[in-house]
Scaffold this motif. Structure first.
Motif, mmCIF file in Angstrom:
data_model
loop_
_atom_site.group_PDB
_atom_site.id
_atom_site.type_symbol
_atom_site.label_atom_id
_atom_site.label_comp_id
_atom_site.label_asym_id
_atom_site.label_seq_id
_atom_site.Cartn_x
_atom_site.Cartn_y
_atom_site.Cartn_z
ATOM 1 N N MET A 175 0.834 -1.175 0.000
ATOM 2 C CA MET A 175 0.000 0.000 0.000
ATOM 3 C C MET A 175 0.884 1.245 0.000
ATOM 4 O O MET A 175 1.816 1.354 0.780
ATOM 5 N N ALA A 176 0.585 2.178 -0.879
ATOM 6 C CA ALA A 176 1.365 3.412 -0.970
ATOM 7 C C ALA A 176 1.044 4.337 0.197
ATOM 8 O O ALA A 176 -0.083 4.394 0.668
ATOM 9 N N LEU A 177 2.039 5.043 0.643
ATOM 10 C CA LEU A 177 1.848 6.022 1.702
ATOM 11 C C LEU A 177 1.448 7.388 1.164
ATOM 12 O O LEU A 177 0.917 8.206 1.901
ATOM 13 N N ALA A 178 1.747 7.620 -0.113
ATOM 14 C CA ALA A 178 1.463 8.930 -0.691
ATOM 15 C C ALA A 178 1.208 8.788 -2.179
ATOM 16 O O ALA A 178 1.481 7.746 -2.776
ATOM 17 N N LYS A 179 0.705 9.846 -2.763
ATOM 18 C CA LYS A 179 0.447 9.918 -4.198
ATOM 19 C C LYS A 179 1.162 11.157 -4.729
ATOM 20 O O LYS A 179 1.100 12.228 -4.113
ATOM 21 N N LEU A 180 1.853 11.014 -5.850
ATOM 22 C CA LEU A 180 2.533 12.152 -6.447
ATOM 23 C C LEU A 180 1.508 13.203 -6.834
ATOM 24 O O LEU A 180 0.563 12.935 -7.560
ATOM 25 N N ASP A 181 1.693 14.410 -6.324
ATOM 26 C CA ASP A 181 0.760 15.497 -6.588
ATOM 27 C C ASP A 181 1.258 16.395 -7.701
ATOM 28 O O ASP A 181 0.555 16.657 -8.660
ATOM 29 N N VAL A 182 2.492 16.873 -7.583
ATOM 30 C CA VAL A 182 3.022 17.835 -8.544
ATOM 31 C C VAL A 182 4.548 17.792 -8.498
ATOM 32 O O VAL A 182 5.134 17.481 -7.460
ATOM 33 N N VAL A 183 5.182 18.064 -9.628
ATOM 34 C CA VAL A 183 6.626 18.242 -9.687
ATOM 35 C C VAL A 183 6.872 19.746 -9.707
ATOM 36 O O VAL A 183 6.263 20.469 -10.502
ATOM 37 N N VAL A 184 7.744 20.234 -8.825
ATOM 38 C CA VAL A 184 7.983 21.668 -8.673
ATOM 39 C C VAL A 184 9.400 21.999 -9.127
ATOM 40 O O VAL A 184 10.351 21.360 -8.687
ATOM 41 N N LEU A 185 9.518 23.001 -9.976
ATOM 42 C CA LEU A 185 10.819 23.469 -10.436
ATOM 43 C C LEU A 185 11.081 24.859 -9.872
ATOM 44 O O LEU A 185 10.246 25.757 -10.029
#
Length: 119
Positions: free
Chosen positions: A1-11
């Motif tokens: 089970m994943a602990l998190a979900k990728l929301d956004v990549v920030v530059l």
């Protein structure tokens, strides 16, 4: 089970709106916001965000002392056509001499490395 979900990549960058505009021209999508944080909502993919960083120093590629830390791989149908487009938008070539490879390396206008990859 994943602990998190990728929301956004920030530059990090010196001008969030300008860099969001560059990637919107490359990937499509909608630029939202202004000021120190700008979002790019990309159709069918994860969002990108751009954050103003005072004193921003772009990475160098390849360089151990100013590592790129990460880069984006962008899938394209035609490398030559995509290359022409990103150069017109302000990218600069970093490693494009070997035309037999399935990828080419560029820097975006703020200096972040990214690759165009044949799909």
């Amino acid at each position: 089970m994943a602990l998190a979900k990728l929301d956004v990549v920030v530059l990090d960058c010196p001008d969030p709106r300008a860099l969001a505009g560059f990637y919107a021209a490359v990937l499509g999508g909608t630029v939202e916001g202004d000021g120190d944080w700008v979002d790019l909502k990309v159709p069918g993919g994860p969002s990108l965000a751009f954050q103003r960083a005072s004193g921003f120093v772009p990475p160098e590629w390849p360089a151990a002392d100013r590592s790129q830390q990460f880069h984006l791989d962008l899938a394209v149908e035609d490398l030559d056509t995509a290359e022409k487009g990103v150069l017109e938008l302000g990218a600069r070539p970093l490693d494009t001499e070997d035309r037999s490879r399935t990828f080419r390396v560029y820097a975006d206008p703020a200096g972040h490395p990214f690759c165009l990859c044949a799909c």
